[in-house]
Motif scaffolding. Structure first.
Motif, short mmCIF file in Angstrom:
data_model
loop_
_atom_site.label_atom_id
_atom_site.label_comp_id
_atom_site.label_asym_id
_atom_site.label_seq_id
_atom_site.Cartn_x
_atom_site.Cartn_y
_atom_site.Cartn_z
N THR A 1 2.60 -11.59 12.88
CA THR A 1 1.95 -10.34 13.26
C THR A 1 0.87 -9.91 12.26
O THR A 1 -0.26 -9.60 12.65
CB THR A 1 3.00 -9.21 13.39
OG1 THR A 1 4.01 -9.61 14.30
CG2 THR A 1 2.35 -7.93 13.88
N MET A 2 1.22 -9.86 10.99
CA MET A 2 0.26 -9.34 9.99
C MET A 2 -1.01 -10.18 9.96
O MET A 2 -2.12 -9.66 10.00
CB MET A 2 0.91 -9.33 8.60
CG MET A 2 2.04 -8.35 8.45
SD MET A 2 1.55 -6.63 8.66
CE MET A 2 0.71 -6.34 7.10
N LEU B 1 -3.02 -9.65 13.09
CA LEU B 1 -3.77 -8.39 13.07
C LEU B 1 -4.99 -8.52 12.16
O LEU B 1 -6.08 -8.03 12.47
CB LEU B 1 -2.88 -7.25 12.57
CG LEU B 1 -1.80 -6.75 13.54
CD1 LEU B 1 -0.84 -5.82 12.83
CD2 LEU B 1 -2.43 -6.04 14.73
N ASP B 2 -4.83 -9.19 11.03
CA ASP B 2 -5.97 -9.44 10.14
C ASP B 2 -7.07 -10.18 10.89
O ASP B 2 -8.24 -9.80 10.85
CB ASP B 2 -5.53 -10.33 8.95
CG ASP B 2 -5.05 -9.51 7.75
OD1 ASP B 2 -5.46 -8.35 7.62
OD2 ASP B 2 -4.28 -10.06 6.95
N LEU C 1 -7.53 -10.46 14.11
CA LEU C 1 -8.06 -9.63 15.19
C LEU C 1 -9.09 -8.64 14.66
O LEU C 1 -10.17 -8.46 15.23
CB LEU C 1 -6.89 -8.91 15.87
CG LEU C 1 -7.18 -7.99 17.03
CD1 LEU C 1 -7.95 -8.70 18.13
CD2 LEU C 1 -5.87 -7.44 17.59
N ALA C 2 -8.74 -8.01 13.55
CA ALA C 2 -9.64 -7.01 12.96
C ALA C 2 -10.95 -7.67 12.51
O ALA C 2 -12.04 -7.12 12.70
CB ALA C 2 -8.96 -6.31 11.78
N ARG C 3 -10.84 -8.87 11.95
CA ARG C 3 -12.06 -9.58 11.54
C ARG C 3 -12.89 -10.02 12.74
O ARG C 3 -14.12 -9.96 12.73
CB ARG C 3 -11.69 -10.79 10.67
CG ARG C 3 -11.25 -10.37 9.28
CD ARG C 3 -10.79 -11.54 8.44
NE ARG C 3 -10.32 -11.07 7.16
CZ ARG C 3 -11.11 -10.80 6.12
NH1 ARG C 3 -12.41 -10.98 6.22
NH2 ARG C 3 -10.60 -10.36 4.99
N ARG D 1 -13.04 -8.45 15.62
CA ARG D 1 -13.70 -7.24 16.14
C ARG D 1 -14.93 -6.93 15.31
O ARG D 1 -15.97 -6.52 15.84
CB ARG D 1 -12.72 -6.08 16.13
CG ARG D 1 -11.57 -6.24 17.14
CD ARG D 1 -10.44 -5.25 16.87
NE ARG D 1 -10.92 -3.89 16.93
CZ ARG D 1 -10.60 -3.02 17.90
NH1 ARG D 1 -9.76 -3.39 18.85
NH2 ARG D 1 -11.08 -1.81 17.88
N GLU D 2 -14.80 -7.12 14.00
CA GLU D 2 -15.92 -6.83 13.10
C GLU D 2 -17.05 -7.83 13.31
O GLU D 2 -18.22 -7.46 13.37
CB GLU D 2 -15.40 -6.89 11.66
CG GLU D 2 -16.21 -6.08 10.70
CD GLU D 2 -15.39 -5.83 9.42
OE1 GLU D 2 -14.57 -4.89 9.43
OE2 GLU D 2 -15.59 -6.57 8.44
N GLU E 1 6.07 -11.88 16.90
CA GLU E 1 7.26 -11.97 16.03
C GLU E 1 8.53 -11.46 16.73
O GLU E 1 9.31 -10.67 16.17
CB GLU E 1 7.02 -11.24 14.70
CG GLU E 1 6.07 -12.02 13.80
CD GLU E 1 6.06 -11.57 12.34
OE1 GLU E 1 7.04 -10.95 11.89
OE2 GLU E 1 5.06 -11.84 11.67
N PHE F 1 5.49 -5.38 21.15
CA PHE F 1 4.20 -5.69 20.53
C PHE F 1 3.20 -6.27 21.55
O PHE F 1 2.00 -6.28 21.29
CB PHE F 1 4.38 -6.66 19.36
CG PHE F 1 4.84 -6.00 18.08
CD1 PHE F 1 5.48 -4.78 18.10
CD2 PHE F 1 4.62 -6.60 16.84
CE1 PHE F 1 5.93 -4.16 16.93
CE2 PHE F 1 5.04 -6.00 15.66
CZ PHE F 1 5.70 -4.77 15.71
N LEU G 1 1.02 -3.47 22.47
CA LEU G 1 0.13 -3.07 21.38
C LEU G 1 -1.05 -4.05 21.24
O LEU G 1 -2.20 -3.63 21.12
CB LEU G 1 0.90 -2.97 20.06
CG LEU G 1 2.07 -1.98 20.03
CD1 LEU G 1 2.65 -1.88 18.61
CD2 LEU G 1 1.65 -0.58 20.50
N LEU H 1 -5.13 -3.55 21.83
CA LEU H 1 -6.12 -3.89 20.80
C LEU H 1 -7.13 -4.92 21.31
O LEU H 1 -8.02 -5.33 20.56
CB LEU H 1 -5.42 -4.41 19.54
CG LEU H 1 -4.61 -3.35 18.78
CD1 LEU H 1 -3.81 -4.00 17.66
CD2 LEU H 1 -5.54 -2.26 18.23
#
Lengths: 322, 322
Positions: free
Chosen positions: B37-38, B41-42, B44-46, B48-49, B89, B94, B97, B101
């Motif tokens: 998961t962590m 998410l990292d 995914l955030a990158r 998006r950026e 996980e 999730f 969620l 996202l």
């Protein structure tokens, strides 16, 4: 309209029914204290589910318009808040992800210093730290309200000045009215007003004192004196009311995983456990006694409307955006 | 319109420019293989950026309408996909969620059996497991496309039958045309067609073979034979093209953290490393040679449009919703 800037505890359908009986328009709930990302996502997912299961009574709000729509449909709008920034686990990009998942209020730190800021309970408050500045910028960008209630006075002042959007002290009182580490000095409250922010006055006995807890009018006197300090546009309600909390919950709130010892939070060795609610605030629906109390101490209907809802709504509109 | 159902690797601005030169309308990217998961998410955030930083070339798509809008504005729509379900996980909540996202495609398992299903590389495929059924239901509910490419044939068949929405084999070929563990048996492809789903035909040499990699026409012959098995409404493109991959990336894809030994993935001891792309597919922009190849083997313009974009768009519309 009646908006409470902070409550905590275990909400159930009965809690939502009580909120409806009290005509409460909006509540910011506490989805976590010490929890990291995984636990915070778990809590968030369960909150979303709880709200969906009770959608005849409550609605997940992410904008001021959502709150107004909830009021129009006789439901209580819930804003998702966390009383700590551990949900981000040091990752600046997670601010955007949690914002997208519906989180709208995050307190920079809870009872301990962290990588963002100093806490009201630390001996020394180092001021706003580097990651704290980054997180405030990112919360400004993504439409989250910065909560400074448990943050130390120096860090609070620096955060208020750093933020380009209004910030909040969702649940605290004026230290000059009731001296307590959790309460805010007058210079902080004046800076908050300059920033366009709002303080939600608490009813939690440990930080409010027995006198102001005695009647709605006595509590309204405290509000009136807070208005003298911060101005009529910057004072609102933030009861810090908890639901269905038992000893393990207080232990978690206060000791988390950070100490093997005992911490009393806002209490003390002399007053260690759960304290009684304000005498007039036996159940959460008694929030509807507040407008009458405010009128008794001389506030006009327009002023009552600002304190009970308008000031929060203005800040939510400015911070959350469309 | 030209839609590629799966690519992987490190995308850069140069990759996006190549996609534009090739007139590629939409690509599903791979945001993770083994990550929990962590890390997911990292990533995914990158992503998006990265997409925001290159918004003159690409756009994050979450609906079929987004893809059509991207085409209209001469940009490439990107769908976020994961080639494994480790991002959840084991937490059913999730799914919602990650959907919120922006994640739209998740493969039930990658090269190893997991708590959802069996993999194409396992000796024994136990079939769709309990958590796999839960995740498919939740993906159906939240608008995510179930990807079965690396899933074992038995689990694939059971997943196809379990899903109430169309599913996808985003990047594989027909086993009867090129025998390989990663490819799908005819009964699976027929069941996929009954479900309303789509297979994206791959160009990855290890699972396509040298002959079908020789010319656009030869590759189109493979597509034509796949259409004979699954029908014209159920065959599309899913190249499995990778960008900027080096040895550490192949090691991660194949060995992850699950073995201290060597795993060859779709390769073998005789062909261990990176294989050359199809002869006609030197750069990703060469995707635009596909329509001509399809016409050469006798597909009508309407049929070419289904294979190159229409079939994916139909599934995306049915699965993602508004």
């Amino acid at each position: 309209m009646l908006i409470d800037g902070l409550q905590c505890g275990h909400f159930t359908r009965e809690t939502f029914e009580e909120l409806r009986r009290g005509g409460v328009t909006c509540v910011t709930i506490t989805a976590g204290f010490w929890e990291g990302t995984m636990e915070s996502l778990d809590a968030l997912a369960r909150w979303r589910e709880l709200i969906r299961e009770n959608q005849d009574l409550v609605v997940l709000a992410t904008t001021a318009a959502d709150i107004e729509r909830a009021a129009a449909s006789n439901r209580t709008a819930l804003l998702i808040g966390y009383q700590n920034s551990n949900l981000f686990e040091g990752r600046i990009r997670f601010v955007e992800l949690f914002a997208e998942l519906g989180v709208r209020v995050v307190q920079l730190t809870y009872n301990n210093q962290n990588e963002l800021a100093g806490s009201c309970y630390e001996t020394e408050d180092s001021g706003l730290a580097r990651f704290g500045r980054e997180v405030i910028d990112e919360m400004n960008r993504t439409g989250m309200l910065v909560d400074l209630s448990h943050v130390g006075n120096r860090s609070t002042l620096e955060a208020v000045k750093h933020s380009k959007k209004p910030v909040a002290i969702t649940h605290a009182n004026a230290d000059s009215l009731f001296a307590h580490k959790r309460n805010k000095t007058d210079d902080v409250l004046k800076a908050l007003a300059d920033n366009g922010g709002v303080i939600g006055c608490a009813t939690y006995r440990n930080i409010t004192g027995d006198y102001y807890c005695s009647t709605p009018k006595a509590w309204a006197e405290m509000v009136a004196r807070t208005v003298e300090i911060a101005g009529i546009d910057h004072v609102a309600i933030g009861t810090d009311r908890s639901h269905n909390f038992a000893k393990p919950d207080y232990d978690w709130m206060r000791q988390g995983r950070w100490t093997r010892g005992i911490d009393y939070g806002a209490g003390s060795a002399a007053r260690p456990g759960k304290v009684p609610p304000a005498d007039w605030f036996k159940e959460v629906g008694n929030l509807n006694l507040i407008p009458g109390g405010l009128a008794e101490v001389g506030f006009s209907p327009e002023e009552v409307a600002k304190i009970t809802a308008g000031n929060w709504l203005r800040v939510y509109r400015e911070v959350f955006g469309g």
